[in-house]
Design a protein around this motif. Structure first.
Motif, PDB file in Angstrom:
ATOM      1  N   GLY A  49       0.831  -1.192   0.000  1.00 20.46           N
ATOM      2  CA  GLY A  49       0.000   0.000   0.000  1.00 20.46           C
ATOM      3  C   GLY A  49       0.864   1.238   0.000  1.00 20.46           C
ATOM      4  N   GLY A  50       0.231   2.350   0.268  1.00 20.99           N
ATOM      5  CA  GLY A  50       0.926   3.626   0.245  1.00 20.99           C
ATOM      6  C   GLY A  50       1.287   4.110   1.628  1.00 20.99           C
ATOM      7  N   VAL A  51       1.529   5.397   1.729  1.00 21.24           N
ATOM      8  CA  VAL A  51       2.014   5.979   2.969  1.00 21.24           C
ATOM      9  C   VAL A  51       1.014   5.814   4.119  1.00 21.24           C
ATOM     10  CG1 VAL A  51       1.221   8.344   2.491  1.00 21.24           C
ATOM     11  CG2 VAL A  51       3.226   7.965   3.945  1.00 21.24           C
ATOM     12  N   LEU A  52      -0.281   5.916   3.861  1.00 21.74           N
ATOM     13  CA  LEU A  52      -1.258   5.805   4.949  1.00 21.74           C
ATOM     14  C   LEU A  52      -1.352   4.376   5.481  1.00 21.74           C
ATOM     15  CD1 LEU A  52      -4.034   8.279   3.771  1.00 21.74           C
ATOM     16  CD2 LEU A  52      -2.091   8.688   5.317  1.00 21.74           C
ATOM     17  N   GLU A  53      -1.218   3.401   4.617  1.00 23.04           N
ATOM     18  CA  GLU A  53      -1.181   2.008   5.076  1.00 23.04           C
ATOM     19  C   GLU A  53       0.082   1.762   5.895  1.00 23.04           C
ATOM     20  OE1 GLU A  53      -4.055   2.364   1.896  1.00 23.04           O
ATOM     21  OE2 GLU A  53      -1.930   2.904   1.916  1.00 23.04           O
ATOM     22  N   VAL A  55       1.550   4.085   7.708  1.00 22.35           N
ATOM     23  CA  VAL A  55       1.275   4.719   8.998  1.00 22.35           C
ATOM     24  C   VAL A  55       0.508   3.750   9.890  1.00 22.35           C
ATOM     25  CG1 VAL A  55      -0.041   6.539  10.172  1.00 22.35           C
ATOM     26  CG2 VAL A  55       1.354   7.105   8.178  1.00 22.35           C
ATOM     27  N   ASP A  56      -0.509   3.076   9.350  1.00 20.79           N
ATOM     28  CA  ASP A  56      -1.298   2.144  10.146  1.00 20.79           C
ATOM     29  C   ASP A  56      -0.434   1.037  10.739  1.00 20.79           C
ATOM     30  OD1 ASP A  56      -3.509   3.676   9.457  1.00 20.79           O
ATOM     31  OD2 ASP A  56      -4.208   2.268   7.919  1.00 20.79           O
ATOM     32  N   GLN A  57       0.542   0.534   9.976  1.00 18.78           N
ATOM     33  CA  GLN A  57       1.428  -0.513  10.498  1.00 18.78           C
ATOM     34  C   GLN A  57       2.362   0.063  11.565  1.00 18.78           C
ATOM     35  OE1 GLN A  57       1.369  -3.948   9.621  1.00 18.78           O
ATOM     36  NE2 GLN A  57       2.534  -3.958  11.529  1.00 18.78           N
ATOM     37  N   VAL A  58       2.846   1.269  11.353  1.00 19.58           N
ATOM     38  CA  VAL A  58       3.694   1.918  12.352  1.00 19.58           C
ATOM     39  C   VAL A  58       2.905   2.124  13.645  1.00 19.58           C
ATOM     40  CG1 VAL A  58       4.935   4.050  12.927  1.00 19.58           C
ATOM     41  CG2 VAL A  58       5.269   2.971  10.699  1.00 19.58           C
ATOM     42  N   VAL A  59       1.646   2.516  13.538  1.00 21.13           N
ATOM     43  CA  VAL A  59       0.785   2.675  14.713  1.00 21.13           C
ATOM     44  C   VAL A  59       0.681   1.341  15.465  1.00 21.13           C
ATOM     45  CG1 VAL A  59      -1.621   3.007  15.444  1.00 21.13           C
ATOM     46  CG2 VAL A  59      -0.537   4.644  13.878  1.00 21.13           C
ATOM     47  N   ALA A  60       0.397   0.256  14.745  1.00 22.30           N
ATOM     48  CA  ALA A  60       0.267  -1.062  15.380  1.00 22.30           C
ATOM     49  C   ALA A  60       1.577  -1.465  16.049  1.00 22.30           C
ATOM     50  CB  ALA A  60      -0.159  -2.101  14.350  1.00 22.30           C
ATOM     51  N   ASN A  61       2.694  -1.272  15.358  1.00 20.79           N
ATOM     52  CA  ASN A  61       3.992  -1.648  15.914  1.00 20.79           C
ATOM     53  C   ASN A  61       4.322  -0.806  17.147  1.00 20.79           C
ATOM     54  OD1 ASN A  61       4.158  -3.410  13.763  1.00 20.79           O
ATOM     55  ND2 ASN A  61       5.707  -2.244  12.668  1.00 20.79           N
ATOM     56  N   THR A  62       4.029   0.478  17.090  1.00 24.18           N
ATOM     57  CA  THR A  62       4.317   1.367  18.216  1.00 24.18           C
ATOM     58  C   THR A  62       3.465   1.005  19.419  1.00 24.18           C
ATOM     59  OG1 THR A  62       4.943   3.136  16.693  1.00 24.18           O
ATOM     60  CG2 THR A  62       4.406   3.782  18.957  1.00 24.18           C
ATOM     61  N   ALA A  63       2.195   0.714  19.200  1.00 23.05           N
ATOM     62  CA  ALA A  63       1.312   0.312  20.311  1.00 23.05           C
ATOM     63  C   ALA A  63       1.852  -0.947  20.984  1.00 23.05           C
ATOM     64  CB  ALA A  63      -0.111   0.098  19.803  1.00 23.05           C
ATOM     65  N   VAL A  94      -0.233  12.428   6.775  1.00 22.16           N
ATOM     66  CA  VAL A  94       0.423  11.517   7.724  1.00 22.16           C
ATOM     67  C   VAL A  94       0.166  11.989   9.153  1.00 22.16           C
ATOM     68  CG1 VAL A  94       2.683  10.756   8.574  1.00 22.16           C
ATOM     69  CG2 VAL A  94       2.151  10.629   6.122  1.00 22.16           C
ATOM     70  N   TRP A  95       0.346  13.281   9.406  1.00 18.91           N
ATOM     71  CA  TRP A  95       0.074  13.843  10.735  1.00 18.91           C
ATOM     72  C   TRP A  95      -1.365  13.555  11.150  1.00 18.91           C
ATOM     73  CZ3 TRP A  95       2.471  15.608  14.906  1.00 18.91           C
ATOM     74  CH2 TRP A  95       1.729  16.340  15.850  1.00 18.91           C
ATOM     75  N   ASP A  96      -2.303  13.822  10.264  1.00 13.76           N
ATOM     76  CA  ASP A  96      -3.716  13.593  10.574  1.00 13.76           C
ATOM     77  C   ASP A  96      -3.995  12.122  10.880  1.00 13.76           C
ATOM     78  OD1 ASP A  96      -4.183  16.293  10.198  1.00 13.76           O
ATOM     79  OD2 ASP A  96      -5.060  16.048   8.193  1.00 13.76           O
ATOM     80  N   ARG A  97      -3.384  11.215  10.120  1.00 15.63           N
ATOM     81  CA  ARG A  97      -3.602   9.778  10.325  1.00 15.63           C
ATOM     82  C   ARG A  97      -3.051   9.350  11.684  1.00 15.63           C
ATOM     83  NH1 ARG A  97      -5.988   6.575   6.318  1.00 15.63           N
ATOM     84  NH2 ARG A  97      -5.421   4.404   6.564  1.00 15.63           N
ATOM     85  N   PHE A  98      -1.850   9.828  12.024  1.00 18.72           N
ATOM     86  CA  PHE A  98      -1.277   9.488  13.325  1.00 18.72           C
ATOM     87  C   PHE A  98      -2.128  10.047  14.465  1.00 18.72           C
ATOM     88  CE2 PHE A  98       3.097   8.610  11.536  1.00 18.72           C
ATOM     89  CZ  PHE A  98       3.243   7.355  12.098  1.00 18.72           C
ATOM     90  N   THR A  99      -2.522  11.309  14.380  1.00 17.67           N
ATOM     91  CA  THR A  99      -3.251  11.920  15.496  1.00 17.67           C
ATOM     92  C   THR A  99      -4.651  11.359  15.665  1.00 17.67           C
ATOM     93  OG1 THR A  99      -3.962  13.816  14.154  1.00 17.67           O
ATOM     94  CG2 THR A  99      -1.905  14.053  15.420  1.00 17.67           C
TER      95      THR A  99
END
Length: 135
Positions: A49-53, A55-63, A94-99
Motif C-alpha cells: 500500500g501507500g504511505v497511509l497504510e 502509517v497504520d502498520q507503524v501505529v500497530a507496531n508502536t502500540a 500523515v500527521w492527521d492519520r497518526f493523530t
C-alpha cells in the motif's frame, strides 16, 4: 516514591501549534526509548500500500512496543515522524492519520514532523521515533 508528573506547555512568545506542545517536562519517571518504528509486518517486509497504510502498520507496531514497556500513548513525551516526501499535503495527511489513530494521544506532546529524502528499507515511506516516561 517521588511524585510523577508530565507537564506539557506552549510558552508565551511561541507560535500556536496544531495540537502538539513545544515543551514537555518529566519528573519522577523512567525514560523509555523505542527504536524507530517502521512499517514492517511480522514477516519483516514493508507492508503493501501507500504511505497511509504504512502509517497504520507503524501505529500497530508502536502500540505493541509501548505495551511491552508498560507504557501507553499518554506516557509519550516526544515523537519524531519521518516521511519520505517533500509534499506538504502528504506530510499533513500523515500527521492527521497518526493523530486520529489509537496512539493519537502520543502526538499531543513535543512532536516533530520531517520530510526526508529516504528511509532505511526499500519502499519505506514513514518511520516514528518515540520517547516515553513511565513510573
Amino acid at each position: 516514591m517521588q511524585p510523577v508528573t508530565i507537564e506539557r506547555q506552549n510558552p508565551p512568545g511561541l507560535h500556536a501549534t496544531p495540537g502538539y506542545h513545544h515543551v514537555t517536562t518529566v519528573a519522577g519517571r523512567t525514560a523509555v526509548y523505542l527504536a524507530g518504528q517502521c512499517p514492517l509486518g511480522l514477516d519483516g517486509a514493508v507492508v503493501a500500500g501507500g504511505v497511509l497504510e504504512q502509517v497504520d502498520q507503524v501505529v500497530a507496531n508502536t502500540a505493541t512496543a509501548l505495551d511491552a514497556a508498560g507504557a501507553t500513548p499518554d506516557d509519550v513525551v516526544r515523537t519524531v515522524i519521518y516521511v519520505a516526501t517533500a509534499d506538504r499535503a502528504v506530510l499533513s495527511a500523515v500527521w492527521d492519520r497518526f493523530t486520529a489513530s489509537k496512539i493519537g494521544a502520543a502526538f499531543s506532546t513535543a512532536s516533530t514532523l520531517l520530510g526526508v529524502t529516504c528511509l532505511g528499507y526499500p519502499g519505506q515511506l514513514v518511520e516514528l521515533d518515540v520517547t516515553a516516561a513511565v513510573s
